[in-house]
Write a protein that holds these residues in place. Structure first.
Motif, mmCIF file in Angstrom:
data_model
loop_
_atom_site.group_PDB
_atom_site.id
_atom_site.type_symbol
_atom_site.label_atom_id
_atom_site.label_comp_id
_atom_site.label_asym_id
_atom_site.label_seq_id
_atom_site.Cartn_x
_atom_site.Cartn_y
_atom_site.Cartn_z
ATOM 1 N N MET A 169 0.810 -1.225 0.000
ATOM 2 C CA MET A 169 0.000 0.000 0.000
ATOM 3 C C MET A 169 0.844 1.275 0.000
ATOM 4 S SD MET A 169 -2.930 -1.459 -0.105
ATOM 5 C CE MET A 169 -4.115 -0.146 0.133
ATOM 6 N N ASN A 170 2.093 1.195 -0.364
ATOM 7 C CA ASN A 170 2.969 2.371 -0.398
ATOM 8 C C ASN A 170 3.097 2.980 -1.786
ATOM 9 O OD1 ASN A 170 3.592 2.326 2.361
ATOM 10 N ND2 ASN A 170 5.213 0.806 2.045
ATOM 11 N N LYS A 171 2.437 2.372 -2.761
ATOM 12 C CA LYS A 171 2.513 2.870 -4.136
ATOM 13 C C LYS A 171 1.169 2.628 -4.817
ATOM 14 C CE LYS A 171 4.963 2.084 -8.506
ATOM 15 N NZ LYS A 171 6.014 1.285 -9.175
ATOM 16 N N LEU A 172 0.726 3.617 -5.589
ATOM 17 C CA LEU A 172 -0.535 3.514 -6.329
ATOM 18 C C LEU A 172 -0.252 3.815 -7.794
ATOM 19 C CD1 LEU A 172 -3.629 3.170 -6.326
ATOM 20 C CD2 LEU A 172 -3.807 5.625 -5.831
ATOM 21 N N THR A 173 -0.547 2.851 -8.654
ATOM 22 C CA THR A 173 -0.309 3.008 -10.092
ATOM 23 C C THR A 173 -1.628 3.330 -10.798
ATOM 24 O OG1 THR A 173 1.532 1.435 -10.012
ATOM 25 C CG2 THR A 173 0.601 1.925 -12.177
ATOM 26 N N ILE A 174 -1.603 4.364 -11.643
ATOM 27 C CA ILE A 174 -2.776 4.787 -12.403
ATOM 28 C C ILE A 174 -2.557 4.362 -13.872
ATOM 29 C CG2 ILE A 174 -4.328 6.697 -12.892
ATOM 30 C CD1 ILE A 174 -3.686 6.205 -9.877
ATOM 31 N N PHE A 175 -3.461 3.583 -14.404
ATOM 32 C CA PHE A 175 -3.363 3.124 -15.793
ATOM 33 C C PHE A 175 -4.299 3.981 -16.656
ATOM 34 C CE2 PHE A 175 -2.546 -0.496 -13.024
ATOM 35 C CZ PHE A 175 -1.308 -0.914 -13.480
ATOM 36 N N VAL A 176 -3.728 4.568 -17.703
ATOM 37 C CA VAL A 176 -4.511 5.467 -18.552
ATOM 38 C C VAL A 176 -4.388 5.065 -20.016
ATOM 39 C CG1 VAL A 176 -4.156 7.372 -16.936
ATOM 40 C CG2 VAL A 176 -2.619 7.121 -18.898
ATOM 41 N N GLU A 177 -5.404 5.447 -20.766
ATOM 42 C CA GLU A 177 -5.390 5.297 -22.218
ATOM 43 C C GLU A 177 -5.285 6.681 -22.834
ATOM 44 O OE1 GLU A 177 -8.892 3.195 -23.349
ATOM 45 O OE2 GLU A 177 -8.033 1.212 -22.923
ATOM 46 N N ARG A 178 -4.382 6.837 -23.789
ATOM 47 C CA ARG A 178 -4.208 8.129 -24.466
ATOM 48 C C ARG A 178 -4.679 8.024 -25.918
ATOM 49 N NH1 ARG A 178 2.467 8.145 -24.623
ATOM 50 N NH2 ARG A 178 2.705 5.928 -25.140
ATOM 51 N N ALA A 179 -4.778 9.155 -26.576
ATOM 52 C CA ALA A 179 -5.333 9.184 -27.935
ATOM 53 C C ALA A 179 -4.494 8.355 -28.900
ATOM 54 C CB ALA A 179 -5.449 10.632 -28.419
ATOM 55 N N THR A 180 -3.171 8.512 -28.858
ATOM 56 C CA THR A 180 -2.257 7.763 -29.725
ATOM 57 C C THR A 180 -1.032 7.363 -28.914
ATOM 58 O OG1 THR A 180 -0.985 9.697 -30.469
ATOM 59 C CG2 THR A 180 -3.005 9.139 -31.707
#
Length: 213
Positions: A169-180
């Motif tokens: 619980m010491n790190k939080l990863t955010i996964f995102v989708e971008r246009a290209t």
């Protein structure tokens, strides 16, 4: 010689004990003969030198066999060193980013991976680890909804699709989708806001790079 009767008796027996006779008698005593066995013949040094390297090499190969396991996380996977026997499907705790992470073993191999595996599997997940894992999944569901709203507020030019806590619980990863795949996304406002909100390290990752890997 003295004329006194007492002195005569002393002189008569004075030299009746001869210590040298005992020495001569001891010399005539037969001592037991102890037989010493000749030393056993030692194996030829040349033969030993020829056998030893083969035995050492065999032992080295057996003890130094390294196993590599592909461990799957919520998003993506990694190849890690497995210092003990595990099986596909095992839930394991592994070395993470300055802490511990958790994942499921997909496959095991003894072949050296293309990319050197620096991290290793720490242990099989215990009952307590499994409970902590289930609690982590529930927190991720709640965090995903909240982070999507924050991403909209800071006008992030990408779409948040998922989040994952490291097991400690010491790190939080955010996964995102971008246009290209070449679109640049500025995560600075999002990271600052999330750090104040969740009080842990914030890491952002592109889904297209994870899928490609």
């Amino acid at each position: 010689p003295s004329k006194h009767p007492f002195m005569k008796r002393v002189q008569k027996h004075r030299f009746s004990f001869d210590p040298y006779k005992l020495v001569l008698a001891a010399q005539k005593v037969a001592l037991p003969i102890v037989k010493v066995s000749p030393p056993k013949k030692v194996a030829d040094e040349t033969a030993i030198a020829a056998i030893a390297p083969a035995q050492i090499k065999k032992a080295t190969v057996t003890s130094s066999t390294v196993r590599y396991a592909t461990v799957a996380y919520k998003q993506g996977s990694a190849v890690l060193r497995a210092p003990f026997r595990i099986a596909a499907g095992d839930l394991v705790v592994v070395e993470g980013d300055r802490g511990e992470h958790i994942g499921t073993v997909q496959s095991i191999s003894t072949e050296q991976p293309a990319t050197v595996a620096t991290a290793k599997i720490v242990r099989r997940a215990s009952a307590a680890d499994r409970e902590a894992y289930e609690a982590k999944v529930e927190k991720e569901l709640a965090a995903t909804t909240e982070i999507k709203k924050i991403a909209t507020d800071v006008r992030l030019n990408a779409t948040v699709v998922d989040v994952e806590y490291q097991f400690d619980m010491n790190k939080l990863t955010i996964f995102v989708e971008r246009a290209t795949p070449t679109t640049f996304v500025d995560f600075r406002k999002l990271q600052r806001t999330l750090f104040r909100q969740f009080h842990c390290r914030i890491w952002c990752a592109y889904m297209d790079e994870i899928i490609k890997a």
